[in-house]
Design a protein around this motif. Sequence first.
Motif, PDB file in Angstrom:
ATOM      1  N   ARG A  50      15.048  -1.203   0.122  1.00  0.00           N
ATOM      2  CA  ARG A  50      14.344  -2.115  -0.420  1.00  0.00           C
ATOM      3  C   ARG A  50      14.734  -3.539   0.106  1.00  0.00           C
ATOM      4  O   ARG A  50      14.038  -4.611   0.184  1.00  0.00           O
ATOM      5  CB  ARG A  50      14.095  -2.230  -1.818  1.00  0.00           C
TER       6      ARG A  50
ATOM      7  N   MET B 133       5.341  13.503  -2.990  1.00  0.00           N
ATOM      8  CA  MET B 133       6.599  13.617  -2.578  1.00  0.00           C
ATOM      9  C   MET B 133       7.594  14.156  -3.659  1.00  0.00           C
ATOM     10  O   MET B 133       7.219  13.023  -5.011  1.00  0.00           O
ATOM     11  CB  MET B 133       7.070  12.370  -1.976  1.00  0.00           C
TER      12      MET B 133
ATOM     13  N   MET C 221      11.018  13.698  -3.992  1.00  0.00           N
ATOM     14  CA  MET C 221      11.963  12.597  -4.087  1.00  0.00           C
ATOM     15  C   MET C 221      11.158  11.253  -3.598  1.00  0.00           C
ATOM     16  O   MET C 221      10.696  11.142  -2.977  1.00  0.00           O
ATOM     17  CB  MET C 221      13.106  12.941  -2.752  1.00  0.00           C
ATOM     18  N   GLU C 222      11.896  10.275  -4.357  1.00  0.00           N
ATOM     19  CA  GLU C 222      11.376   9.021  -4.195  1.00  0.00           C
ATOM     20  C   GLU C 222      11.971   8.274  -3.025  1.00  0.00           C
ATOM     21  O   GLU C 222      13.115   8.414  -2.636  1.00  0.00           O
ATOM     22  CB  GLU C 222      11.375   8.037  -5.470  1.00  0.00           C
ATOM     23  N   ALA C 223      11.541   7.157  -2.767  1.00  0.00           N
ATOM     24  CA  ALA C 223      12.112   6.198  -1.548  1.00  0.00           C
ATOM     25  C   ALA C 223      13.422   5.767  -2.242  1.00  0.00           C
ATOM     26  O   ALA C 223      13.331   5.204  -3.200  1.00  0.00           O
ATOM     27  CB  ALA C 223      11.139   5.164  -0.984  1.00  0.00           C
TER      28      ALA C 223
ATOM     29  N   CYS D 109       9.441   3.604   3.749  1.00  0.00           N
ATOM     30  CA  CYS D 109       9.841   3.693   2.273  1.00  0.00           C
ATOM     31  C   CYS D 109       8.933   2.826   1.572  1.00  0.00           C
ATOM     32  O   CYS D 109       8.487   3.207   0.418  1.00  0.00           O
ATOM     33  CB  CYS D 109      11.194   3.338   2.231  1.00  0.00           C
TER      34      CYS D 109
ATOM     35  N   TYR E  31      15.089  10.958   2.499  1.00  0.00           N
ATOM     36  CA  TYR E  31      13.461  10.686   1.836  1.00  0.00           C
ATOM     37  C   TYR E  31      12.582  11.504   2.783  1.00  0.00           C
ATOM     38  O   TYR E  31      11.649  12.057   2.412  1.00  0.00           O
ATOM     39  CB  TYR E  31      13.633   9.228   1.506  1.00  0.00           C
TER      40      TYR E  31
ATOM     41  N   ARG F 270      16.348   3.132  -2.892  1.00  0.00           N
ATOM     42  CA  ARG F 270      16.208   1.710  -3.372  1.00  0.00           C
ATOM     43  C   ARG F 270      16.956   0.683  -2.488  1.00  0.00           C
ATOM     44  O   ARG F 270      16.446  -0.509  -2.173  1.00  0.00           O
ATOM     45  CB  ARG F 270      16.779   1.617  -4.669  1.00  0.00           C
TER      46      ARG F 270
ATOM     47  N   LYS G 245       8.400  19.093   3.885  1.00  0.00           N
ATOM     48  CA  LYS G 245       9.167  19.106   2.697  1.00  0.00           C
ATOM     49  C   LYS G 245      10.333  19.936   3.007  1.00  0.00           C
ATOM     50  O   LYS G 245      10.144  21.487   2.664  1.00  0.00           O
ATOM     51  CB  LYS G 245       8.158  19.584   1.823  1.00  0.00           C
TER      52      LYS G 245
ATOM     53  N   GLN H  27      12.387  14.740   2.817  1.00  0.00           N
ATOM     54  CA  GLN H  27      12.149  15.520   1.399  1.00  0.00           C
ATOM     55  C   GLN H  27      13.527  16.530   1.230  1.00  0.00           C
ATOM     56  O   GLN H  27      13.100  17.765   1.164  1.00  0.00           O
ATOM     57  CB  GLN H  27      11.058  15.931   1.085  1.00  0.00           C
TER      58      GLN H  27
ATOM     59  N   ASN I  68       3.532   9.514   1.115  1.00  0.00           N
ATOM     60  CA  ASN I  68       2.323  10.113   0.812  1.00  0.00           C
ATOM     61  C   ASN I  68       1.208   9.170   1.643  1.00  0.00           C
ATOM     62  O   ASN I  68       0.213   9.619   2.298  1.00  0.00           O
ATOM     63  CB  ASN I  68       1.982  10.133  -0.331  1.00  0.00           C
TER      64      ASN I  68
ATOM     65  N   GLY J 254       5.554   4.354   1.455  1.00  0.00           N
ATOM     66  CA  GLY J 254       5.587   5.703   0.842  1.00  0.00           C
ATOM     67  C   GLY J 254       5.053   6.750   1.704  1.00  0.00           C
ATOM     68  O   GLY J 254       3.949   6.509   2.349  1.00  0.00           O
TER      69      GLY J 254
END
Lengths: 392, 392
Positions: free
Chosen positions: B10, B1, B3-5, A277, A61, B7, A189, A64, A282, A280
Motif C-alpha cells: 500500500r 480470496m 488471503m488479503e492483499a 492489490c 497474494y 499491507r 488458488k 493465494q 476478486n 483486489g
Amino acid sequence: MVMEAPRSLRKPLIVPHKVLMGPGPSNCPPRVLHALSQPVLGHLHTETTKIMDEIKEGIQYIFQTRNELTLALSASGHGGIEAVMCNLLEPGEKVLIATNGIWGDRAANMAQRYGANVIQVKTQPGNNFTLELLENALMKHKPVLLFIVQGESSTGVYQPLDGLGEICHRYNCLLAVDTVASLGGVPVKADEIGIDAIYTGSQKVLGAPPGITPISFSERAKQKLFNRKTEVKVYYLDMKILGDYWACFDKNRPRVYHHTISTTLLYGLREALAMVCEEGMNSVIERHQKCADQLYKGLERMGLELFVGDKLKRLPTVTTIQVPNDVDWKDVTAYAMKTYLLEISGGLGPTANKVFRIGLMGYNATPEKVDLVLEILKESLDYSRKHPKAKL
Amino acid sequence: MVMEAPRSLRKPLIVPHKVLMGPGPSNCPPRVLHALSQPVLGHLHTETTKIMDEIKEGIQYIFQTRNELTLALSASGHGGIEAVMCNLLEPGEKVLIATNGIWGDRAANMAQRYGANVIQVKTQPGNNFTLELLENALMKHKPVLLFIVQGESSTGVYQPLDGLGEICHRYNCLLAVDTVASLGGVPVKADEIGIDAIYTGSQKVLGAPPGITPISFSERAKQKLFNRKTEVKVYYLDMKILGDYWACFDKNRPRVYHHTISTTLLYGLREALAMVCEEGMNSVIERHQKCADQLYKGLERMGLELFVGDKLKRLPTVTTIQVPNDVDWKDVTAYAMKTYLLEISGGLGPTANKVFRIGLMGYNATPEKVDLVLEILKESLDYSRKHPKAKL
C-alpha cells in the motif's frame, strides 16, 4: 578500432504508443512505466531487498499461497516453464504433460532436454481436460510431475483445476500449473487446489514489463528439490540458490549474491502488483470476466464465430475468433495496426492462420477498450472485404 | 480470496538517487532511464525487430566483431556464462577454466552441472595469467574450450588477451572470454584476438540496466554448436533458436518466436549502445583509463595501498584497495552510503573483508566523480578512525 560505429544507432529511438490487444504483452499502466525510469540500485541494497520482500508478498497474494519459496525469476515466462522442469525433474523421471496447444509442446521440449521421460496426454486444440482423463493418465503412467496450462493462449482455452491437486497427490505426483495468460482473468488458488509449482507472466494481466517471472514452489516441491540426487542443471534458475537470495528459507541468514537482479524490472513488477492489490484480485477477475462477456456479445453481433464454442471453456483474457472465409487474417490485423496502432493477433501453433486473438488484460480490460477493439475489428474486416488485394 | 492483499504494497515505491561507484551496477545516464519508461511493444513488432537489429550492430561494434551470431540474452550477466557453457559443452567434454577470482569458480560450477570435465588452472587472486601458463595447460589437458575473464571484478585484475586466440586454435580449443566488468575500460577486439564466445554486462560501462546481456559467437563456435551430438539443455539459452529469433542466420527467413523479449530492456540497451557509439569506443576506453589514473594518484596521496601492485595488471573499471588495519571496512562503506548515498563496495570471494572496491564505469567515469569518491572515501575513513564503535 577497426570497425566503425554503426550509423543506425545515430538515429533517435522512436517508440510508438500502441494499444496492445493481442495475447500479450499488454500495455503497462502509466504508473508502472514511470517506475521503470527510476534509478537503478544495487542487487543487495536494503531498498532493493525491501522491494523484493514486498514483491514476494504480492506474489503470494496473487497466487493465494503461503509458500515460502516464492520469488520472481530474472527471465521471461519461458524461464518459468524451464525453472519448473530443471528444478523438479531428474534424468529418467517421468513427467506427464497435458497438451492442447503450443505451451504443452514447449514444456515437453524443455523437459526432454533435461533427460526426463516425457509423456503427453492430449486433447483437441479448443478443448480442455476432464479430471477423469487426467486421473487415468496419472494412474497409467505414474509420473513424478503433471504439467498443465490453466490458460492456453494459443487456443483461448481455460482449464479448470478444481480437485486436480488432490488427485495428483493421491498418485504421489507433483502438480505444476502455468498461469501465464490466465492469472487475473480466472481464480487461481494455489494452496486450496494443492498446486506445487506455479508461475505467471508479468506482461499480461499484471501489466508489468516482460523479463521477470513470478514463481512459487510448495513445501512438497521444495522437498523434492532438496532431495534431488543430481544437481539442478541450470545455475541461473536453481531455486535453491535463488531462494537464498530472496531470503525464502531463513529470514535471518544474510542474503547470498546469486546474480545481478534488474532493479528496473523489480520496480515495474512491484508497482504492477501494488495496483492489483489495491483493486483486489476478486475485482480484477470480475472486471476481466465482464469485459470478456461484453466482447463475446459484440463479436456475435458482428456475426463472428468463436473458436471455443463452449463458453465455460473460454479463457476471458484471450479470445480466439474464427477468421471468416472471405478475408485474409493478415490483411485485417495489418489494417488495425496501420490505421489505429491497435494490435489484434493471428493464431499460433494449432490455431495459426485460423483465428484472430484478442487479449483483454490488465490496463486494457475496460469496457471502453472492448468497444474500441470491436469497432476497429469491424472496420478492419469491412476494409479487407472491400479491398481484398490491398497490401498494407 | 482467503488471503488479503499485503499491507506493504500500500506504501508508495521510493527509490533513492544513489551514486553507484561499486563494481556494478553503475548509474544509467538520464537518456537511458528515460528510454525505459517508453511503452512496451510486442516481441515481433517491426519496431522491436528494428531495435534488435540496431542492438546487434551496436554489440558487433563494441566487441569489434563481424560475428553473425550476435544478440542480447534476456538474462543477467550470469546468463552469459551459462549460455557459453550450455551451448559449447557436451557431457564429458573437457573445459579449461582460468580461475583467479570468483568468476572462474562460478563458471566451473556451471560447466560441471552440464556434465563437462572441468579443469581449473589457477593463479593467486591479484595476479593474472601468462600466455605460457595457459599454453602449457592447453597442451597438457587438450580441452575443447578455454574460459577466461578479462576483468576479474572480485580482485580488480586485468587479463591481457593478445595472442591467446591463436594459441587456443592451435590446440583445437575454443576461446570464451568474459568481459562483463572490462568492456569499455580496456580494448576488446574479438575478431583480432580470435575470441569464439564473448559476452559483457549491460549495467557496467554500457550504462544500461541489468537483465539483458550482449553475447556473440564466432563462426568456429557456431560450427561446434551446429554439430552437437546432444541437444543444448536449456531452451531459454539455446543460441540456435535465439539466433533464429534475432535473424542471425538468414535475414530473409521470418523470425521465429522464442520468448517474449523485454522491450523495456531493449530500449535501455539500445540507448546505452547509441551513447557509446556516439562517443566512440576509443574515447570511452581512454576516459576510463584517465579516470583510473586520477583515482590511483588520489588513493596514493591518501596513503592507501592498491591490492593489485603492478599497474599493468589493474582493471581500470574496478579498483581494489587494501583496507587499512585501523578501520573496519563495513563502517567506512556504511558511512559513505548513509551520509552521501554513495556506494563504495567491500571485497567479494577471495578479497572479502580485505579490500574496498571502487568502480569507475560509464556515466560515473568522469574526473568530477573521481574527485567525489576520493573525498568521500577520505571523510569516511577519517570518521571511522574517530568513531571506531559507531553503528551506522
